[in-house]
Design an enzyme around this catalytic site. Structure first.
Site, mmCIF file in Angstrom:
data_model
loop_
_atom_site.group_PDB
_atom_site.id
_atom_site.type_symbol
_atom_site.label_atom_id
_atom_site.label_comp_id
_atom_site.label_asym_id
_atom_site.label_seq_id
_atom_site.Cartn_x
_atom_site.Cartn_y
_atom_site.Cartn_z
ATOM 1 C CD GLU A 208 -2.897 -1.340 2.221
ATOM 2 O OE1 GLU A 208 -2.870 -0.474 3.119
ATOM 3 O OE2 GLU A 208 -3.707 -2.279 2.197
ATOM 4 C CE LYS A 343 -10.914 -3.115 3.741
ATOM 5 N NZ LYS A 343 -10.336 -4.273 4.450
#
Length: 432
Positions: A208, A343
């Protein structure tokens, strides 16, 4: 309906995500030529209640991770069900796919097939309406730019180091605009790199875009971030707050019912002891948010955490709620957590995602719109964050195009909104 917004063609393909794994991309074309394209993300640490991402399991292709079955489901079954339907009617589009799938967890057609189509239809409908996606979904009230939760140090499942918690984040709450928040984050990220170099620690970045140095403890991770904030010329607490994603299901020993912290010499903590451990960190450091502080099935522990810290800081359920309406309503009625991580691929369609956000808002829970560790250049989540005035976005660190693409899109949206754009900073945490 104007038949111009009818779905004419749906075409899916297998593309690559940011970790070199295949994922699904879907194109939708309407009768008037309006076009929408969406690519689906995938997660590393996946909650056991998430919608099912269909993988081929053919060991001779992509180590079994191919998505040709999901692609075929879009090109044949989903296309057959949706062809000629009105793209403007998102709820109906999603419901038709859910009915065609017929399972609770989207296991038959695959959440990746359904979500890719769902988002691509919305984009095509936005193009047909001559509106940017955030405006198409959110209407005229969509104008709040999210506070970014920037994951600059990784541990846990996302890294090979001696840090238990998966993410250590900075939140530039002192900024006056998203543009300024992004700059603050970038400056702190570069400062952190030089702090780590000075300590002869690794500055390679993880999935990430954050650093995963071999630190000796969870506290050391917090300390180096505070150093970096000050080195960049900012004040912790006033300008920048901290966030943790403990992802504690990853260090929960189910058989012993204990949390084992490797960074604390493999000490075993009961739920109550772990809650005290967090409370101690919160009293010492400017931490405003903790995600997945306890295991997704440890509801008693979660209740304790919520009683102890729920008025002081944001307690985000990710694995706990998996963006799922049933799980969220259980959480709300039991007084567990005060925030939900959103999400899109955990639930698997746009309309269900919007329903979860709506339910959270009604219960005075905050929303954090989130990426996954396996991302693409797709920027839909930037639009969802603004469309719903979610107030927070979690989309990685300040490196890697798969993360930066989302931030860049938010810059463009802020510019387009002009004077009507809002960045709330600290006031985002309205329920504390």
């Amino acid at each position: 309906m104007s038949h111009h917004s009818q779905i004419q063609k749906i075409q899916a393909r297998e593309i690559m995500d940011s970790r070199g794994n295949p994922t699904v991309e879907v194109d939708v074309i309407l009768l008037d030529g309006s076009f929408g394209r969406a690519a689906v993300p995938s997660g590393a640490s996946t909650g056991e209640y998430e919608a099912v991402e269909l993988r081929d399991g053919d060991k001779h292709r992509y180590l079994g991770k191919g998505v040709l079955k999901a692609v075929e489901h879009v090109n044949l079954k989903i296309q057959e069900v949706l062809k000629g339907e009105n793209a403007i009617d998102q709820n109906r589009i999603d419901q038709l796919m859910l009915d065609a799938d017929g399972t609770k967890n989207k296991g038959k057609l695959g959440a990746n097939a359904i979500l890719g189509t769902s988002l691509a239809v919305a984009k095509a409908a936005a193009a047909h309406s001559k509106l940017p996606l955030y405006r198409y979904i959110g209407g005229n009230f969509a104008r709040e730019l999210p506070v970014p939760m920037m994951n600059i140090i990784n541990g846990g499942a996302h890294a090979d180091n001696n840090v238990d918690f998966q993410e250590f984040m900075i939140l530039p709450v002192g900024a006056k605009s998203f543009r300024e928040a992004l700059r603050m984050g970038a400056e702190i990220f570069h400062s952190l790199k030089s702090v780590l170099k000075g300590k002869k620690l690794n500055t390679a970045v993880g999935d990430e875009g954050g650093f995963a140095p071999d630190l000796t403890s969870n506290v050391e991770a917090i300390e180096v971030i505070l150093q970096a904030i000050e080195k960049a010329g900012y004040k912790p607490e006033k300008d920048v707050l901290l966030g943790l994603d403990a992802a504690s299901s990853e260090f929960y020993d189910k058989s012993k019912k204990k949390y084992v912290l490797g960074a604390e010499n493999n000490k075993e903590f009961s739920s109550a002891e772990l809650v005290d451990y967090y409370a101690n960190l919160v009293s010492k450091y400017p931490i405003i948010t903790i995600e997945d502080g306890l295991d997704e099935n440890d509801w008693d522990g979660w209740k304790l955490l919520s009683e102890k810290l729920g008025k002081k800081i944001q307690l985000v359920g990710d694995d706990l709620f998996v963006t799922n309406i049933e799980k969220l309503s259980k959480g709300i009625s039991s007084g567990v957590g005060n925030s939900i991580l959103i999400k899109v691929n955990q639930i698997g369609s746009l309309s269900e995602t919007l329903s979860s956000i709506e339910m959270a808002k009604k219960a005075k829970y905050t929303n954090v719109v989130s990426h996954r560790s396996g991302e693409t250049e797709d920027v839909t989540i930037s639009h969802i964050a603004v469309a719903t005035n979610a107030g927070q976005i979690k989309t990685g660190s300040l490196s890697r195009t798969d993360r930066i693409a989302k931030y860049n899109e938010l810059l463009r949206i802020e510019e387009e909104l002009g004077k009507s754009a809002v960045y709330k900073g600290r006031e985002t945490f309205y329920n504390l």
